[in-house]
Design a protein around this motif. Structure first.
Motif, PDB file in Angstrom:
ATOM      1  N   THR A   1      13.117 -32.815  25.652  1.00 50.49           N
ATOM      2  CA  THR A   1      13.173 -31.436  26.123  1.00 50.49           C
ATOM      3  C   THR A   1      12.415 -31.272  27.431  1.00 50.49           C
ATOM      4  O   THR A   1      12.450 -30.219  28.034  1.00 50.49           O
ATOM      5  CB  THR A   1      12.567 -30.488  25.083  1.00 50.49           C
ATOM      6  OG1 THR A   1      11.413 -31.131  24.534  1.00 50.49           O
ATOM      7  CG2 THR A   1      13.531 -30.197  23.975  1.00 50.49           C
TER       8      THR A   1
ATOM      9  N   PHE B   1      15.432 -42.248  15.888  1.00 51.76           N
ATOM     10  CA  PHE B   1      15.283 -41.218  14.863  1.00 51.76           C
ATOM     11  C   PHE B   1      13.808 -41.031  14.518  1.00 51.76           C
ATOM     12  O   PHE B   1      13.307 -39.909  14.471  1.00 51.76           O
ATOM     13  CB  PHE B   1      16.082 -41.616  13.625  1.00 51.76           C
ATOM     14  CG  PHE B   1      16.007 -40.612  12.517  1.00 51.76           C
ATOM     15  CD1 PHE B   1      16.486 -39.324  12.715  1.00 51.76           C
ATOM     16  CD2 PHE B   1      15.454 -40.934  11.290  1.00 51.76           C
ATOM     17  CE1 PHE B   1      16.414 -38.385  11.708  1.00 51.76           C
ATOM     18  CE2 PHE B   1      15.385 -39.997  10.283  1.00 51.76           C
ATOM     19  CZ  PHE B   1      15.863 -38.721  10.482  1.00 51.76           C
TER      20      PHE B   1
ATOM     21  N   ILE C   1      11.997 -39.254  17.365  1.00 50.02           N
ATOM     22  CA  ILE C   1      12.344 -37.836  17.484  1.00 50.02           C
ATOM     23  C   ILE C   1      11.670 -37.042  16.377  1.00 50.02           C
ATOM     24  O   ILE C   1      11.130 -35.959  16.606  1.00 50.02           O
ATOM     25  CB  ILE C   1      13.870 -37.664  17.467  1.00 50.02           C
ATOM     26  CG1 ILE C   1      14.441 -38.179  18.783  1.00 50.02           C
ATOM     27  CG2 ILE C   1      14.253 -36.220  17.262  1.00 50.02           C
ATOM     28  CD1 ILE C   1      15.912 -38.384  18.769  1.00 50.02           C
ATOM     29  N   LEU C   2      11.666 -37.618  15.164  1.00 48.72           N
ATOM     30  CA  LEU C   2      10.974 -36.934  14.066  1.00 48.72           C
ATOM     31  C   LEU C   2       9.489 -36.804  14.372  1.00 48.72           C
ATOM     32  O   LEU C   2       8.886 -35.756  14.151  1.00 48.72           O
ATOM     33  CB  LEU C   2      11.163 -37.706  12.766  1.00 48.72           C
ATOM     34  CG  LEU C   2      12.398 -37.380  11.949  1.00 48.72           C
ATOM     35  CD1 LEU C   2      12.288 -38.020  10.580  1.00 48.72           C
ATOM     36  CD2 LEU C   2      12.586 -35.880  11.818  1.00 48.72           C
TER      37      LEU C   2
ATOM     38  N   LYS D   1       8.920 -34.123  16.779  1.00 44.65           N
ATOM     39  CA  LYS D   1       9.148 -32.830  16.120  1.00 44.65           C
ATOM     40  C   LYS D   1       7.883 -32.436  15.354  1.00 44.65           C
ATOM     41  O   LYS D   1       7.430 -31.300  15.427  1.00 44.65           O
ATOM     42  CB  LYS D   1      10.324 -32.999  15.159  1.00 44.65           C
ATOM     43  CG  LYS D   1      11.120 -31.757  14.901  1.00 44.65           C
ATOM     44  CD  LYS D   1      12.050 -31.438  16.030  1.00 44.65           C
ATOM     45  CE  LYS D   1      12.138 -29.953  16.192  1.00 44.65           C
ATOM     46  NZ  LYS D   1      12.826 -29.580  17.411  1.00 44.65           N
TER      47      LYS D   1
ATOM     48  N   ARG E   1       5.533 -29.382  16.249  1.00 44.85           N
ATOM     49  CA  ARG E   1       5.386 -28.336  15.249  1.00 44.85           C
ATOM     50  C   ARG E   1       3.904 -28.116  14.952  1.00 44.85           C
ATOM     51  O   ARG E   1       3.443 -27.007  14.802  1.00 44.85           O
ATOM     52  CB  ARG E   1       6.135 -28.717  13.981  1.00 44.85           C
ATOM     53  CG  ARG E   1       6.150 -27.618  12.947  1.00 44.85           C
ATOM     54  CD  ARG E   1       7.163 -27.905  11.858  1.00 44.85           C
ATOM     55  NE  ARG E   1       8.524 -27.953  12.391  1.00 44.85           N
ATOM     56  CZ  ARG E   1       9.590 -28.230  11.642  1.00 44.85           C
ATOM     57  NH1 ARG E   1       9.447 -28.485  10.369  1.00 44.85           N
ATOM     58  NH2 ARG E   1      10.786 -28.250  12.171  1.00 44.85           N
TER      59      ARG E   1
ATOM     60  N   LEU F   1      20.548 -32.531  10.935  1.00 46.46           N
ATOM     61  CA  LEU F   1      19.548 -32.715  11.992  1.00 46.46           C
ATOM     62  C   LEU F   1      19.490 -31.481  12.885  1.00 46.46           C
ATOM     63  O   LEU F   1      18.418 -31.018  13.265  1.00 46.46           O
ATOM     64  CB  LEU F   1      19.892 -33.943  12.840  1.00 46.46           C
ATOM     65  CG  LEU F   1      19.795 -35.300  12.145  1.00 46.46           C
ATOM     66  CD1 LEU F   1      20.163 -36.420  13.092  1.00 46.46           C
ATOM     67  CD2 LEU F   1      18.386 -35.513  11.634  1.00 46.46           C
TER      68      LEU F   1
ATOM     69  N   LEU G   1      16.693 -29.521  10.642  1.00 46.90           N
ATOM     70  CA  LEU G   1      15.521 -30.117  11.292  1.00 46.90           C
ATOM     71  C   LEU G   1      15.327 -29.569  12.701  1.00 46.90           C
ATOM     72  O   LEU G   1      14.365 -29.892  13.383  1.00 46.90           O
ATOM     73  CB  LEU G   1      15.645 -31.638  11.331  1.00 46.90           C
ATOM     74  CG  LEU G   1      15.580 -32.323   9.962  1.00 46.90           C
ATOM     75  CD1 LEU G   1      15.673 -33.819  10.097  1.00 46.90           C
ATOM     76  CD2 LEU G   1      14.289 -31.957   9.259  1.00 46.90           C
ATOM     77  N   LYS G   2      16.273 -28.740  13.162  1.00 42.11           N
ATOM     78  CA  LYS G   2      16.169 -28.064  14.464  1.00 42.11           C
ATOM     79  C   LYS G   2      15.963 -29.033  15.620  1.00 42.11           C
ATOM     80  O   LYS G   2      15.155 -28.816  16.517  1.00 42.11           O
ATOM     81  CB  LYS G   2      15.033 -27.046  14.455  1.00 42.11           C
ATOM     82  CG  LYS G   2      15.243 -25.931  13.460  1.00 42.11           C
ATOM     83  CD  LYS G   2      14.397 -24.719  13.803  1.00 42.11           C
ATOM     84  CE  LYS G   2      14.679 -23.579  12.875  1.00 42.11           C
ATOM     85  NZ  LYS G   2      14.250 -23.856  11.490  1.00 42.11           N
ATOM     86  N   ILE G   3      16.715 -30.155  15.585  1.00 38.08           N
ATOM     87  CA  ILE G   3      16.687 -31.094  16.697  1.00 38.08           C
ATOM     88  C   ILE G   3      17.796 -30.687  17.659  1.00 38.08           C
ATOM     89  O   ILE G   3      18.880 -30.298  17.228  1.00 38.08           O
ATOM     90  CB  ILE G   3      16.886 -32.535  16.183  1.00 38.08           C
ATOM     91  CG1 ILE G   3      15.707 -32.917  15.289  1.00 38.08           C
ATOM     92  CG2 ILE G   3      17.029 -33.513  17.318  1.00 38.08           C
ATOM     93  CD1 ILE G   3      15.860 -34.240  14.598  1.00 38.08           C
ATOM     94  N   GLN G   4      17.513 -30.749  18.959  1.00 38.51           N
ATOM     95  CA  GLN G   4      18.540 -30.415  19.958  1.00 38.51           C
ATOM     96  C   GLN G   4      19.824 -31.174  19.658  1.00 38.51           C
ATOM     97  O   GLN G   4      19.778 -32.382  19.436  1.00 38.51           O
ATOM     98  CB  GLN G   4      18.121 -30.946  21.314  1.00 38.51           C
ATOM     99  CG  GLN G   4      17.215 -30.147  22.139  1.00 38.51           C
ATOM    100  CD  GLN G   4      16.901 -31.008  23.345  1.00 38.51           C
ATOM    101  OE1 GLN G   4      16.130 -31.939  23.239  1.00 38.51           O
ATOM    102  NE2 GLN G   4      17.512 -30.721  24.463  1.00 38.51           N
TER     103      GLN G   4
END
Lengths: 499, 328, 358
Positions: B260, B303, B306-307, B310, B314, C138, C142-145
């Motif tokens: 992002t 994956f 990205i997790l 996140k 958060r 996802l 999980l609110k991933i782009q």
């Protein structure tokens, strides 16, 4: 103090948006070395005025004098260059950059074209020490509390050698000690001759720090006062409307005492917002929620509608305890909400009036049982007619309507599913005068037809006119409940002011 | 708190060491300078492209055209050298400014016409690939004494590893990009754009200039990668570098940069490319594992990262939210 | 139920009210894509007089038009799914890889088991739906782009397909399955029928129920949609599953076409073509209104363009270049700023020309 000099003067400034007069002939005088509070309820025109003043919006007419020179700024950057810095409620800095980088972005000390991080950090440290902030300036801004970020934003404004500092709701997210820290800095700057415009909805703070107060209401200036000469009650009166004393309570909706309770809020709280709120709405009763902006009235509406999860307490509706996870659950139970943020939470802009009216009904029917287009058209035609929605046809995108007509469409959307309880959050905000009266009439007639209503409004005379009971909120807590003879605008104002 | 920013970076570095350790423990000759130097020289072009991609992604954009630009610059270089008998350096001197122009065009479309970077660079990808195929559909071999000299240029490391021209070019570029990102105003502006472009504009960041410069840099680095690729293959081919943009994006994300925008480090991307390279080397050393495991493992790594991001974002969002509401 | 009662009441009332049929305008947005397609076909006709000629052999139609339709089939299927994903403001980069996975699943089932055709097809479609559900989870939970979430499967998916095929190109000899890609029915190749069928079914599913409207509402304003009772997360989950379903169907067509599964090349880069087709059809990547018909027209434009290039005698290598230029033009035309510039230039240009003439 010597005779203060006029730094910034606005004369007869008007700002028109299509269909709305946001500012009308507003005057504002700003002297060097004063804190000038700019007050008014939501929609009074404060933020528009600030934007016009700082070049974010172009004025429609009127004149702005800065240091006695007629000028108008093309952009916030131009205003900043001239010495007018603005710090917004949402901190407009870059959370991912370090504190020092934020303070010196675009003005970093360099040698041979390379940024001297050490020197920049030293300078940043020194600058912040003036604000009694001793923090690690190399850490990212996001690590610091909103209060500190706010101070850093102000420090950036000062570092740009501001003559006028506009603080738009700077204290909204600060605790009391942080507010005091901010006030110390403000006093310090004031003594250095900086003119500060202070926008807030916390009246205590207004009296603590301001020298002068200008009150706006519905886009016009109500008056300019010296803070010392203006009692609190008169200030609230000025903010909420002048002719309140003469208004009488039209007890149009006397609810029979035996009426069944429809909605019971039992000591509900939402983490980080409202706490310990209890109230009841009887079958066919209209209950008003009064309180200033930020008092928690919108938060109560959101909790009852299932937007925010409860951290405590329970909501009973029609005798059953509701477990709300999302708005759809509330709608299923028979609750509807006209949100305050019409544009982002109410209308679906590019879709047509017809679709905006039928969507809630459709959502309740489910995706499978599609309402035939002919019935949709009939539904739209019926409500366009009934609510006098001004539009050539039902296929026009709703975003092209005026605010008042958009609000009518949203009301139509809910009338189509005939909820048991309709929550109206600031139903008349930002709506032109004509539609304003119509919407009020509509609400009254809904009341008389027996729909239960929960209404928030900063227009107290409106509340008094149709509510059977008014619940007063302050600082996200319930203060008192007024009904019958005690439910008059002055009483409500007193409750808002003193608690 | 401080370490949270660097956490993805540390995890990538730890994984890299772990993979390397496992490889060295299982296979003879895995933990050697030869393998390390090969990692760099085999992936030099990807490393160079990934530098540019890091910039673009930190600024909140994306550049899908880089793989095609690699092919275009490779084909153009080999045609100019083989068919038109230009000196390689002269050919490079023409190719790099043209690549800059190409990047500038995409930057203008993105900034001035408010088109999404994704779709603009997708069109750029078609354009560059189309130009490359138009120039030559066949692979064009390069036979030039300069290339022979380049191939021999370099020095031997103690363990037998070889540091060649490609690796050196990459290291120079890496240093330049690090200085650019962390010691120049432009670098700060890139981070600022990725953080919040509206705030950045309010704070006086020259958004237009910065955006265009970012895509110019990305295209120029991709063209350089294409040239380095010709050092490796002694030819230019219009279908070279297909899917390279995905590898570069994957490396950037694995290197801890937020897709992002606004946060990340150039060095992380280097670690990301190396990690992907080590996984590939491991699979080659093992011999029994099939090549598709590379893709699956990289997908799983992506994956995981990205997790992780996140979770981190958060957590910071929660702490700031808790702070701000607690104060209200 | 009291509430449903009151609903029908308001409908009843509405029915009694003054009713004049409002005009649901067939908007001008069909004009440009259709005009572009017509123009391309006209150019083809000028270049090659026999362009529109169809011949009938062995119970099947042959001709350039049929070729265009037949070749567009996989991308058309992808574009149908992609339209919905883009309508919610998302994007699905994984559909090409999902095509490869579905093809691999079917090929291996056909080769290694004796399952009936229907079950093999069902397994292929289920694979696609499962992949779509992963993407959807996802994105919505999980609110991933969307770009990032579907990038995962784009990268890993091809590896999974290769894993299923054990790195081989798996070929099979099953005429019944191959019929999906090479057969014909009522004179038209089967892929065209599959697109027509899928288009008709989707159109029914989306426009004869409220689903299409819900998707558009969520794409325009997800918050407001949730506030009026639409389950926006479920809608998003659905569109990705639907895109996965379409991708699986496309993957089976291309597997049937070559009677085998090539995990490396099946559906390679077709996701980009599908996205382009939807954009050329006039959809905004930020979400909102969608039109399946426009997306399919977008696909046909891309395919006719390639055909035009071949027919015009230009070498096929110009294909990508011209495609890129057309895409750039379409993108520019969609930019508000460019249109404003254009409309301010045009009068000047006209004036200048007039001045020149006088």
């Amino acid at each position: 103090m010597t005779t203060p000099s006029l730094v910034l003067e606005l004369k007869q400034v008007c700002k028109h948006f299509p269909g709305v007069k946001a500012l009308q002939d507003v005057d504002l005088r700003l002297f060097a070395g004063e804190v000038h509070a700019l007050l008014g309820e939501n929609g009074a025109g404060k933020s528009t005025l600030v934007k016009v003043m700082t070049g974010a919006l172009a004025k429609s007419s009127g004149e702005i004098y800065f240091n006695s020179q007629n000028c108008s700024f093309a952009s916030p950057a131009a205003a900043q260059q001239a010495g007018i810095s603005t710090v917004y409620q949402e901190v407009n800095l870059l959370p991912n950059l370090s504190v020092a980088q934020n303070l010196f972005l675009g003005h970093e000390p360099r040698r041979f074209g390379l940024i001297q991080h050490q020197k920049m950090q030293q300078q940043a440290q020194q600058l912040l020490l003036r604000f009694k902030l001793n923090i690690d300036v190399s850490a990212p801004l996001a690590q610091y509390s909103v209060a500190v970020q706010q101070l850093i934003a102000i420090a950036r404004g000062v570092a740009m050698s501001a003559k006028v500092l506009v603080l738009d709701e700077p204290t909204a997210s600060l605790d009391s000690s942080e507010v005091q820290m901010l006030f110390d800095v403000m006093r310090q700057l004031r003594d250095q001759g900086v003119a500060i415009v202070f926008i807030t909805h916390f009246l205590d703070q207004v009296y603590q720090i301001s020298d002068r107060i200008t009150v706006l209401r519905n886009g016009s200036k109500v008056g300019e006062y010296l803070a010392a000469d203006l009692p609190r009650a008169r200030l609230i009166e000025a903010m909420l409307g002048k002719e309140l004393q003469q208004l009488t309570h039209q007890a149009a909706t006397t609810t029979p005492a035996a009426a069944e309770l429809l909605l019971v809020l039992n000591n509900i709280a939402v983490k980080g917002s409202i706490s310990g709120i209890s109230l009841t709405v009887a079958q066919g009763q209209a209950v008003g929620l009064a309180g200033l902006l930020g008092s928690g009235r919108t938060e109560v509406c959101r909790a009852v509608y299932g937007v925010d999860a409860l951290s405590q307490g329970e909501i009973q509706f029609g005798g059953r305890t509701l477990r709300l996870q999302q708005p759809a659950d509330a709608i299923k139970a028979g609750i509807a909400l006209c949100p305050e943020e019409r544009k982002t939470e109410g209308i679906i802009g590019p879709l047509s009036i017809r679709e905006n009216i039928m969507l809630a009904l459709q959502a309740r029917r489910g995706w499978w049982r599609y309402l035939p287009v002919k019935q949709q058209q009939q539904l739209a035609a019926f409500y366009i007619d009934k609510l006098h929605i001004a539009t050539p046809d039902a296929e026009k995108p709703i975003e092209q309507l005026s605010g008042g007509n958009q609000q009518k469409v949203i009301l139509a959307r809910w009338l189509a599913i005939n909820p048991q309880l309709l929550i109206l959050d600031e139903p008349t905000r930002g709506i032109d005068i004509g539609a304003h009266a119509e919407i009020l009439l509509l609400i009254k007639s809904l009341c008389q037809q027996g729909m239960s209503l929960l209404v928030t409004s900063s227009e107290l005379e409106e509340l008094v006119a149709f509510a059977g009971k008014v619940v007063v909120l302050r600082d996200r807590q319930k203060v008192t409940e007024l009904s019958g003879d005690t439910m008059t605008a002055p009483h409500i104002m007193q409750a808002i002011a003193e608690g | 708190m401080m370490s949270v920013r660097y956490l993805p970076l540390w995890i990538t570095a730890a994984l890299l060491c772990l993979m390397f350790g496992i490889g060295g423990w299982q296979f003879d000759g895995f933990a050697s300078l030869i393998v390390v130097s090969n990692l760099f020289s085999d992936n030099a072009f990807l490393l160079i492209v990934a530098l540019g991609m890091t910039l673009v992604i930190i600024s909140g954009g994306i550049d899908l055209s880089v793989g095609a630009v690699i092919a275009l610059s490779g084909v153009a270089a080999s045609l100019l050298i083989s068919q038109y008998q230009w000196h390689p350096l002269l050919a490079f001197a023409l190719i790099l400014p043209v690549a800059a122009l190409f990047g500038a065009l995409m930057g203008v479309l993105i900034h001035v016409y408010k088109l999404q970077p994704f779709i603009v660079t997708l069109a750029g990808m078609f354009l560059a690939r189309g130009l490359a195929t138009t120039l030559s559909e066949e692979s064009v071999a390069i036979d030039h004494s300069f290339y022979d000299a380049i191939a021999e240029f370099g020095f031997v490391l103690p363990g037998g590893g070889w540091v060649g021209a490609s690796t050196m070019i990459f290291i120079v570029l890496l240093l330049l990009v690090i200085v650019l990102m962390h010691y120049s105003r432009f670098g700060t502006y890139v981070y600022a754009l990725g953080g919040n472009s509206q705030s950045a504009e309010l704070m006086g960041v020259p958004v237009a200039r910065t955006t265009i410069a970012i895509y110019v840099l990305s295209s120029v680095l991709a063209a350089l990668a294409g040239i380095v690729f010709t050092f490796y293959t002694f030819s230019g081919y219009a279908l070279a570098g297909v899917g390279m943009e995905l590898d570069a994006i994957a490396a950037v994300v694995i290197g801890g940069t937020l897709l992002t925008g606004g946060s990340g480090f150039v060095i992380g991307t280097v670690l990301g490319v190396l990690l992907m390279g080590v996984i590939q080397t491991y699979i080659i050393f093992d011999g029994s594992l099939s090549s598709w495991w590379t893709k699956i493992v990289i997908g799983l790594l992506l994956f995981g990262f990205i997790l992780l991001q996140k979770l981190l974002s958060r957590r910071t969002a929660l702490t700031t939210a808790a702070r701000s509401t607690a104060h209200g | 139920m009291k509430q449903t009662q009151s609903c029908t009441d308001s409908l009843q009332q509405a029915r009694l009210a003054r009713y004049s049929p409002g005009s649901i305008k067939a908007s001008a947005r069909y004009l440009w894509p259709l005009a572009a397609l017509m123009l391309l076909l006209a150019v083809n006709l000028v270049l090659d007089a026999s362009f529109f000629q169809l011949s009938f052999q062995d119970g099947r139609l042959y001709g350039s038009l049929i070729d265009i339709l037949n070749r567009s089939a996989p991308v058309a299927l992808l574009a149908i799914g992609m339209s919905l994903v883009i309508a919610t403001g998302g994007i699905d980069l994984s559909v090409g890889a999902v095509m490869a996975i579905a093809g691999a699943v079917c090929a291996n089932l056909l080769l290694q088991t004796a399952l009936p055709l229907a079950l093999v097809i069902a397994a292929g479609l289920a694979t696609g739906i499962a992949a779509g559900l992963i993407n959807g989870t996802l994105v919505s939970y999980l609110k991933i782009q969307p770009i990032v979430a579907t990038l995962l499967l784009m990268v890993a998916g091809r590896g999974v397909a290769q894993l299923i095929n054990q790195g081989q190109i798996v070929t099979f000899q099953r005429p019944d399955f191959a019929w999906l890609g090479t057969g014909s029915w009522l004179g038209l190749p089967l892929p065209i029928w599959l697109v027509i069928g899928m288009f008709a079914l989707s159109q029914l599913l989306l426009r004869r129920t409220a689903l299409g409207l819900f998707i558009e509402a969520v794409g325009c304003n997800a918050t407001a949609s949730r506030y009026l009772g639409i389950n926006d997360k479920a809608i998003k989950l659905f569109v990705y599953a639907f895109a996965g379903f379409c991708a699986a169907l496309a993957g089976m067509i291309s597997a049937a076409d070559i009677q085998g599964s090539d995990a490396n090349n099946a559906g390679l880069w077709l996701e980009l073509d599908a996205i382009l087709a939807v954009v050329i059809g006039g959809a905004a990547l930020s979400g909102g209104r969608f039109s399946l018909l426009l997306s399919v027209i977008g696909v046909l434009i891309i395919q006719s363009l390639s055909t035009t290039i071949i027919v015009s005698g230009l070498p096929a290598k110009f294909n990508l270049l011209i495609k890129a230029l057309v895409v750039l033009l379409v993108l520019l035309l969609q930019s508000d700023k460019f249109r404003r510039q254009l409309s301010s230039w045009l009068p000047k240009l006209r004036k200048w020309r007039k001045g020149g003439q006088i």
